[in-house]
Write a protein that holds these residues in place. Structure first.
Motif, PDB file in Angstrom:
ATOM      1  N   LEU A   1       0.832  -1.212   0.000  1.00  0.00           N
ATOM      2  CA  LEU A   1       0.000   0.000   0.000  1.00  0.00           C
ATOM      3  C   LEU A   1       0.863   1.257   0.000  1.00  0.00           C
ATOM      4  O   LEU A   1       0.498   2.280  -0.562  1.00  0.00           O
ATOM      5  N   MET A   2       2.050   1.167   0.563  1.00  0.00           N
ATOM      6  CA  MET A   2       2.989   2.299   0.516  1.00  0.00           C
ATOM      7  C   MET A   2       3.407   2.541  -0.945  1.00  0.00           C
ATOM      8  O   MET A   2       3.446   3.684  -1.413  1.00  0.00           O
ATOM      9  N   LEU A   3       3.649   1.444  -1.682  1.00  0.00           N
ATOM     10  CA  LEU A   3       4.044   1.552  -3.092  1.00  0.00           C
ATOM     11  C   LEU A   3       2.945   2.247  -3.893  1.00  0.00           C
ATOM     12  O   LEU A   3       3.194   3.222  -4.614  1.00  0.00           O
ATOM     13  N   ALA A   4       1.719   1.770  -3.745  1.00  0.00           N
ATOM     14  CA  ALA A   4       0.610   2.335  -4.540  1.00  0.00           C
ATOM     15  C   ALA A   4       0.313   3.771  -4.111  1.00  0.00           C
ATOM     16  O   ALA A   4       0.235   4.687  -4.942  1.00  0.00           O
ATOM     17  N   ALA A   5       0.221   4.000  -2.798  1.00  0.00           N
ATOM     18  CA  ALA A   5      -0.178   5.331  -2.290  1.00  0.00           C
ATOM     19  C   ALA A   5       0.858   6.393  -2.641  1.00  0.00           C
ATOM     20  O   ALA A   5       0.542   7.582  -2.739  1.00  0.00           O
ATOM     21  N   ALA A   6       2.112   5.971  -2.881  1.00  0.00           N
ATOM     22  CA  ALA A   6       3.175   6.946  -3.208  1.00  0.00           C
ATOM     23  C   ALA A   6       2.834   7.709  -4.483  1.00  0.00           C
ATOM     24  O   ALA A   6       3.329   8.827  -4.704  1.00  0.00           O
ATOM     25  N   ALA A   7       1.952   7.108  -5.342  1.00  0.00           N
ATOM     26  CA  ALA A   7       1.603   7.753  -6.621  1.00  0.00           C
ATOM     27  C   ALA A   7       0.149   8.217  -6.638  1.00  0.00           C
ATOM     28  O   ALA A   7      -0.341   8.683  -7.658  1.00  0.00           O
ATOM     29  N   ALA A   8      -0.544   8.087  -5.485  1.00  0.00           N
ATOM     30  CA  ALA A   8      -1.963   8.502  -5.446  1.00  0.00           C
ATOM     31  C   ALA A   8      -2.038  10.021  -5.307  1.00  0.00           C
ATOM     32  O   ALA A   8      -1.084  10.659  -4.851  1.00  0.00           O
ATOM     33  N   GLU A   9      -3.203  10.569  -5.678  1.00  0.00           N
ATOM     34  CA  GLU A   9      -3.414  12.011  -5.524  1.00  0.00           C
ATOM     35  C   GLU A   9      -3.721  12.298  -4.049  1.00  0.00           C
ATOM     36  O   GLU A   9      -4.580  11.619  -3.467  1.00  0.00           O
ATOM     37  N   GLY A  10      -2.985  13.186  -3.411  1.00  0.00           N
ATOM     38  CA  GLY A  10      -3.316  13.529  -2.024  1.00  0.00           C
ATOM     39  C   GLY A  10      -2.648  12.610  -1.015  1.00  0.00           C
ATOM     40  O   GLY A  10      -1.764  11.828  -1.343  1.00  0.00           O
ATOM     41  N   ARG A  11      -3.145  12.725   0.230  1.00  0.00           N
ATOM     42  CA  ARG A  11      -2.496  12.034   1.359  1.00  0.00           C
ATOM     43  C   ARG A  11      -3.157  10.711   1.667  1.00  0.00           C
ATOM     44  O   ARG A  11      -4.365  10.588   1.707  1.00  0.00           O
ATOM     45  N   THR A  12      -2.348   9.690   1.910  1.00  0.00           N
ATOM     46  CA  THR A  12      -2.816   8.400   2.432  1.00  0.00           C
ATOM     47  C   THR A  12      -2.223   8.230   3.818  1.00  0.00           C
ATOM     48  O   THR A  12      -1.045   8.546   4.027  1.00  0.00           O
ATOM     49  N   VAL A  13      -3.080   7.759   4.749  1.00  0.00           N
ATOM     50  CA  VAL A  13      -2.577   7.404   6.082  1.00  0.00           C
ATOM     51  C   VAL A  13      -2.811   5.914   6.285  1.00  0.00           C
ATOM     52  O   VAL A  13      -3.922   5.415   6.119  1.00  0.00           O
ATOM     53  N   LEU A  14      -1.731   5.188   6.584  1.00  0.00           N
ATOM     54  CA  LEU A  14      -1.838   3.754   6.902  1.00  0.00           C
ATOM     55  C   LEU A  14      -1.785   3.624   8.419  1.00  0.00           C
ATOM     56  O   LEU A  14      -0.781   3.999   9.037  1.00  0.00           O
ATOM     57  N   GLU A  15      -2.877   3.124   9.012  1.00  0.00           N
ATOM     58  CA  GLU A  15      -2.918   2.908  10.478  1.00  0.00           C
ATOM     59  C   GLU A  15      -2.752   1.422  10.768  1.00  0.00           C
ATOM     60  O   GLU A  15      -3.134   0.581   9.968  1.00  0.00           O
ATOM     61  N   ASN A  16      -2.183   1.137  11.938  1.00  0.00           N
ATOM     62  CA  ASN A  16      -1.915  -0.254  12.335  1.00  0.00           C
ATOM     63  C   ASN A  16      -0.935  -0.904  11.360  1.00  0.00           C
ATOM     64  O   ASN A  16      -1.008  -2.100  11.057  1.00  0.00           O
ATOM     65  N   ALA A  17       0.004  -0.066  10.864  1.00  0.00           N
ATOM     66  CA  ALA A  17       1.015  -0.532   9.906  1.00  0.00           C
ATOM     67  C   ALA A  17       2.051  -1.397  10.619  1.00  0.00           C
ATOM     68  O   ALA A  17       2.278  -1.257  11.822  1.00  0.00           O
ATOM     69  N   ALA A  18       2.673  -2.297   9.878  1.00  0.00           N
ATOM     70  CA  ALA A  18       3.789  -3.092  10.417  1.00  0.00           C
ATOM     71  C   ALA A  18       5.012  -2.176  10.545  1.00  0.00           C
ATOM     72  O   ALA A  18       5.090  -1.137   9.881  1.00  0.00           O
ATOM     73  N   LYS A  19       5.980  -2.557  11.418  1.00  0.00           N
ATOM     74  CA  LYS A  19       7.098  -1.654  11.745  1.00  0.00           C
ATOM     75  C   LYS A  19       8.464  -2.263  11.439  1.00  0.00           C
ATOM     76  O   LYS A  19       9.496  -1.793  11.911  1.00  0.00           O
ATOM     77  N   GLU A  20       8.474  -3.347  10.656  1.00  0.00           N
ATOM     78  CA  GLU A  20       9.743  -4.036  10.368  1.00  0.00           C
ATOM     79  C   GLU A  20      10.774  -3.110   9.745  1.00  0.00           C
ATOM     80  O   GLU A  20      10.429  -2.214   8.961  1.00  0.00           O
ATOM     81  N   PRO A  21      12.067  -3.348  10.020  1.00  0.00           N
ATOM     82  CA  PRO A  21      13.140  -2.527   9.417  1.00  0.00           C
ATOM     83  C   PRO A  21      13.119  -2.544   7.894  1.00  0.00           C
ATOM     84  O   PRO A  21      13.471  -1.560   7.239  1.00  0.00           O
ATOM     85  N   GLU A  22      12.632  -3.646   7.319  1.00  0.00           N
ATOM     86  CA  GLU A  22      12.586  -3.737   5.850  1.00  0.00           C
ATOM     87  C   GLU A  22      11.600  -2.719   5.290  1.00  0.00           C
ATOM     88  O   GLU A  22      11.784  -2.190   4.191  1.00  0.00           O
TER      89      GLU A  22
END
Ligand code: EPZ
Length: 424
Positions: A170-191
């Motif tokens: 979702l980070m990949l897709a949202a990076a090209a979306a119009e406007g702001r995306t907020v991902l809640e309850n996201a995973a926190k892995e170093p990768e």
């Protein structure tokens, strides 16, 4: 399928250099498709999953030049399409990242439904829920996931499950979306942080990766970037546990100790000496291993990928250990194989009870996934006699030069290649 033959009883000693992180590389390579500039990647692990992804990118029209074993230069400016070839995609689950990156590039993607694997069911409902929230139309037919959208719009997405794959996709897709995306309850892995850093280097605007709330402001263009992949914390933890399992003393080099804090803490609980320096960790076991209770959780908890390794290790502990697998349903396929080597393990649902203290004995065993395969190699290093591990290709998906690195630490290990079923 190849087999690996392991002679038990050698204590591991010496230094081993850790390669780049598989679970960052398998997302960063698909992400490179989003750029219309030139991409230079270094510290890529030389493993089959990376080779497969490079073949997929070339098939889609990316011009790729390999710069030695662990670096590539990519020019994704002229792509041929958005339907990666089935025969390559089915080889690896992480090809699902092609959905997010092709959506970002084209607003279209046609990707085969990713295969499950031996960790039990591997749904992607959270990925698809997020894409739909960004306005993507999704159709699943003939084993293909067809995604299409004129223009993605930012959304506020709450993930029902802490998922590494869904967070990255979702980070990949949202990076090209119009406007702001907020991902809640996201995973926190170093990768995830490493992928976000790569996307930002290409011109994305991502904040909060590594926390459970990630803010992504879409941009319309991704340019050139250079990126060095972070070290593989799971590979490092594998060698640390192998040293403890054999009663040896090793140094793992080129690591980020912070990424291994849960593993270091557990090994110390088991009575293993672990000394941490800025880019290396020194592991030494002299006396008896103490039993320990392990519960896997998303980062920064104890990593599920090292659960099979910890089980092999705890068969040597003097007493009873309890391992609880909280991330995957059914990540205990390695238990039956360890029991063939004399391990005393009882599984109830998500919990495995390990009665340690009896030495393992060599037996013919089979790898069911890459981490189970690595755990059985470690068990072979501990066992009396010669263990023969079949289905060794699983290990090649995620460990660079596994036998060579172990031989460099004093292990008695060799591979017997099978060509068309004949051992050569
Ligand atoms: C990534 O898999 C890793 N793979 C796995 O490593 C790792 O075990 C896993 O994260 C957990 O850390 C790669 O990064 C390529 P998840 P992923 O989505 O993303 C459920 C290895 O050995 N879930 O974090 O597929 C899922 O069933 C591999 O290197 C949903 O329910 O894992 C699981 O129970 C093995 N719906 C839990 O979430 C979804 O849409 C965590 O899965 C997605 C996931």
């Amino acid at each position: 399928m190849d087999t690996i033959v392991i002679g038990g009883g050698n204590k591991l000693h010496g230094k081993v250099r850790i390669s780049g992180a598989k679970n960052a590389a398998v997302a960063i390579l698909p992400a490179a498709l989003m750029s219309t500039g030139k991409i230079s990647l270094s510290n890529l692990p030389d493993i089959n999953d990376v080779r497969t992804l490079i073949a997929i990118l070339e098939n889609l029209g990316v011009a790729i030049r390999r710069r030695g074993r662990n670096a590539v230069e990519l020019n994704p400016s002229r792509l041929r399409g958005y339907s990666p070839p089935y025969e390559l995609v089915k080889k690896m689950r992480a090809s699902y990242y092609l959905m997010g990156s092709l959506l970002a590039r084209f607003g279209r993607a046609e990707v085969p439904i990713p295969g499950g694997c031996d960790l039990g069911p591997r749904p992607i409902d959270q990925h698809l829920k997020g894409f739909a929230a960004l306005g993507v139309d999704i159709e699943i037919e003939h084993g293909l996931i067809k995604l299409a959208v004129a223009k993605m719009r930012g959304a506020h997405i709450y993930l029902d499950v802490v998922s590494v794959g869904a967070t990255i996709n979702l980070m990949l897709a949202a990076a090209a979306a119009e406007g702001r995306t907020v991902l809640e309850n996201a995973a926190k892995e170093p990768e995830i942080v490493d992928v976000a850093n790569f996307l930002n280097a290409m011109g994305a605007s991502i904040k909060g990766a590594g926390t459970d709330v990630i803010r992504i402001d879409g941009v319309s263009q991704f340019g050139s970037a250079e990126h060095m992949v972070i070290p593989d914390r799971i590979e490092a933890g594998t060698y640390m546990m192998a040293a403890a399992a054999t009663g040896g003393e090793i140094v793992v080099e080129d690591v980020i100790p912070k990424h291994l804090e849960a593993v270091t803490a557990k090994l110390r609980e088991m009575g293993v000496t672990v000394d941490v320096e800025p880019e290396r960790i020194w592991v030494k076991r002299t006396d008896h291993l103490l039993p320990s209770d392990i519960k896997t959780f998303p980062y920064p908890g104890f990593p599920t990928d090292l659960q099979p390794l910890s089980m092999a290790l705890l068969t040597a502990a003097e007493g009873t250990s309890i391992i609880t697998e909280n991330v995957f349903d059914g990540r205990f396929r390695h238990v039956d194989e360890l029991k063939r080597m004399g391990a005393q393990i009882k599984v109830e649902g998500r919990t495995a009870v390990v009665e340690g203290g009896q030495p393992l004995s060599a037996a013919p065993v089979a790898a069911t996934d890459l981490r189970a395969g690595a755990a059985l190699v470690v068990a072979g290093l501990m066992a009396r006699g010669e263990t023969v591990l079949s289905e060794a290709e699983h290990i090649d998906r995620g460990y660079e030069q596994f036998e060579e690195k172990l031989r460099g630490l004093g292990a008695s290990i060799k591979r017997v290649r099978s060509r068309g079923g004949i051992m050569v």
